[in-house]
Scaffold this active site. Structure first.
Site, PDB file in Angstrom:
ATOM      1  N   ALA A  77      44.683  82.070   5.238  1.00 37.63           N
ATOM      2  CA  ALA A  77      43.058  82.355   5.772  1.00 37.63           C
ATOM      3  C   ALA A  77      42.311  83.230   4.870  1.00 37.63           C
ATOM      4  CB  ALA A  77      43.149  83.048   7.239  1.00 37.63           C
ATOM      5  N   ASN A 157      42.218  89.947  15.405  1.00 36.01           N
ATOM      6  CA  ASN A 157      43.654  90.117  15.088  1.00 36.01           C
ATOM      7  C   ASN A 157      44.091  91.471  15.607  1.00 36.01           C
ATOM      8  OD1 ASN A 157      41.373  90.681  13.058  1.00 36.01           O
ATOM      9  ND2 ASN A 157      43.116  92.012  12.154  1.00 36.01           N
ATOM     10  N   CYS A 332      46.470  94.915   7.373  1.00 37.81           N
ATOM     11  CA  CYS A 332      45.786  94.793   5.973  1.00 37.81           C
ATOM     12  C   CYS A 332      44.946  96.307   5.759  1.00 37.81           C
ATOM     13  CB  CYS A 332      44.730  93.723   6.100  1.00 37.81           C
ATOM     14  SG  CYS A 332      45.523  92.190   6.955  1.00 37.81           S
TER      15      CYS A 332
HETATM   16  C1  LIG Z   1      46.082  87.426   9.150  1.00 38.58           C
HETATM   17  C2  LIG Z   1      44.592  87.049   9.140  1.00 38.58           C
HETATM   18  C3  LIG Z   1      43.880  86.753   8.021  1.00 38.58           C
HETATM   19  C4  LIG Z   1      44.285  86.486   6.644  1.00 38.58           C
HETATM   20  O1  LIG Z   1      45.323  85.544   6.656  1.00 38.58           O
HETATM   21  P1  LIG Z   1      46.308  85.344   5.421  1.00 38.58           P
HETATM   22  O2  LIG Z   1      46.730  83.906   5.806  1.00 38.58           O
HETATM   23  O3  LIG Z   1      47.258  86.274   5.632  1.00 38.58           O
HETATM   24  O4  LIG Z   1      45.345  85.274   4.110  1.00 38.58           O
HETATM   25  C5  LIG Z   1      42.490  86.512   8.202  1.00 38.58           C
HETATM   26  N1  LIG Z   1      41.999  86.707   9.406  1.00 38.58           N
HETATM   27  C6  LIG Z   1      42.611  87.206  10.581  1.00 38.58           C
HETATM   28  C7  LIG Z   1      41.952  87.055  11.903  1.00 38.58           C
HETATM   29  C8  LIG Z   1      43.959  87.221  10.610  1.00 38.58           C
HETATM   30  O5  LIG Z   1      44.493  87.870  11.624  1.00 38.58           O
END
Ligand SMILES: *Cc1c(COP(=O)(O)O)cnc(C)c1O
Length: 405
Positions: A77, A157, A332
């Site tokens: 993502a 998240n 993160c």
């Molecule tokens: C985990 C997450 C991401 C990042 O996704 P990755 O596949 O780990 O790069 C981005 N946006 C949200 C809302 C997330 O929860």
């Protein structure tokens, strides 16, 4: 040896999830036997891999009401968000240079927007209400003649809050503004439909829904309207030129399987997780000074996020760590010692933002684990509060607090 010790209860399903055994089983043949490059058009090895990718693409498209040509595979993502935001900015800058987003977005949305500001774009970062929801009237007011893109996440998240994306999509569609949504936490958990919700671009990832890490996708609308996108990775012209790089069949097959499984058990899982969350909140909310972060109902069924008054955030996490794997803020940003930008956007004080716990309940969480986690959290909080108040206050507790009734 650590393997003899019981590991903490995993309650961090928003950070990542284990690969479901059924997903792993689907992936395995594509590492060794069907190892071909899907771009090898001259022999059977390539055709086999290409057939698997095609089937996976169809399954993922179907899950969100899209067509297969609208799915661009990415590494996750983060990459999908970057491709959507920078790709649209670069393709539409002659039309306008204004972007609208929200303060509670993931850094994988906020940081590309900030980067674009350094290139001369203008970004409006909207605040949220105290329950984490976007005010639609304020959103509409922020849109301008030169707005080319709005980016609002489907599910948060940290606090799990579900933004009204169908309404946001409709507002954008009526104004001719492209609408991107980061659905990393939503795919396979709650219903998504790019038609009904008027979504033009949508970021997906596999590892939050019991699929492998390192694979995701960007949905890019092809008609009504057709979205133009400037590629951010140049090379062999894979994914119709939008994202070069050899496709990764085991991950893609696993991603599709994970999404299919999520969809096939969605209704029962929503019910089960909602019940577990209710149970956890019922127990925790018996304590004084527990503040719920985010709207109680308009949130992911497996999410509970609370702030605890009168305790130190670091001490709280340390106290919980041996028994449960939870996080404070998002994984993160937790490397930086900063209170969560999401909780700050809800108007929480620094102390309350620090002393917050995100419980991420997942597919493999049991009732017993929830009970044990709740019990431990209550004990930890009580003992931290006792320690802060006065070391000798043990003896002066009112009798009623230790009497069972
Ligand atoms: C985990 C997450 C991401 C990042 O996704 P990755 O596949 O780990 O790069 C981005 N946006 C949200 C809302 C997330 O929860």
């Amino acid at each position: 040896m650590s393997e003899h010790r019981q590991r903490p209860i995993y309650l961090d399903a928003h950070a990542t999830t284990p690969v479901d055994e059924r997903v792993l089983a689907a992936m395995i043949p594509y590492f060794t036997e069907f190892f071909g490059n899907p771009s090898s058009i001259n022999h059977q090895y390539g055709w086999e891999a290409e057939a698997a990718v095609k089937q996976a693409r169809e399954a993922i498209a179907e899950a969100i009401g899209a067509s297969p040509e609208e799915i661009v595979f990415t590494s996750g993502a983060t990459e999908a968000n970057n491709l959507a935001i920078k790709g649209v900015a670069e393709a539409y800058f002659t039309k306008g240079r204004h972007i609208v987003t929200v303060a509670t977005e993931h850094n994988a949305v906020l940081d590309p927007c900030q980067y674009l500001e350094s290139l001369g774009f203008e970004v409006t970062v909207l605040p949220v209400q105290s329950d984490g929801l976007l005010d639609l009237a304020a959103f509409e007011e922020a849109l301008r003649e030169d707005t080319i893109l709005a980016s609002v996440m489907a599910a948060n998240n940290e606090i799990g809050v579900l933004q009204p994306i169908a309404e946001i999509g409709k507002i954008c569609r009526d104004r001719g503004i492209l609408f991107h949504t980061d659905a990393a936490q939503a795919i396979g958990k709650i219903p998504l439909d790019v038609q009904a919700q008027s979504i033009d671009l949508m970021s997906l990832t596999a590892h939050k829904v019991y699929g492998p890490k390192g694979i995701g996708a960007l949905y890019v609308r092809r008609r009504n309207p057709r979205v133009k996108l400037a590629p951010q990775l140049h090379g062999g012209g894979h994914e119709r030129g939008m994202r070069s790089g050899t496709l990764y069949p085991p991950q893609i097959v696993g991603f599709a399987k994970a999404v299919e499984l999520g969809l096939s058990q969605m209704d029962e899982e929503i019910q089960r997780l909602t019940e577990l969350r209710r149970r956890l909140w019922e127990k925790l909310s018996q304590l004084d000074g527990i503040v719920l972060n985010g709207h109680l109902e308009k949130r992911l069924p497996g999410n509970l996020n609370v702030s605890v008054e009168g305790v130190d955030g670091q001490a709280l996490l340390l106290g919980l760590q041996p028994v449960m794997a939870v996080s404070s803020g998002s994984a993160c940003t937790s490397a930086k010692i900063e209170p969560s930008h999401v909780l700050a956007a809800l108007g929480r004080s620094e102390a309350l933002a620090y002393a917050s716990v995100r419980f991420g309940i997942g597919r493999f969480t049991t009732v017993e684990e929830i009970d044990r986690a709740a019990e431990q959290a209550i004990l930890t909080i009580a003992s931290l509060r006792r320690a802060t108040r006065s070391p000798s206050s043990e003896d002066t507790r009112p009798a009623s607090r230790t009497t069972r009734s």
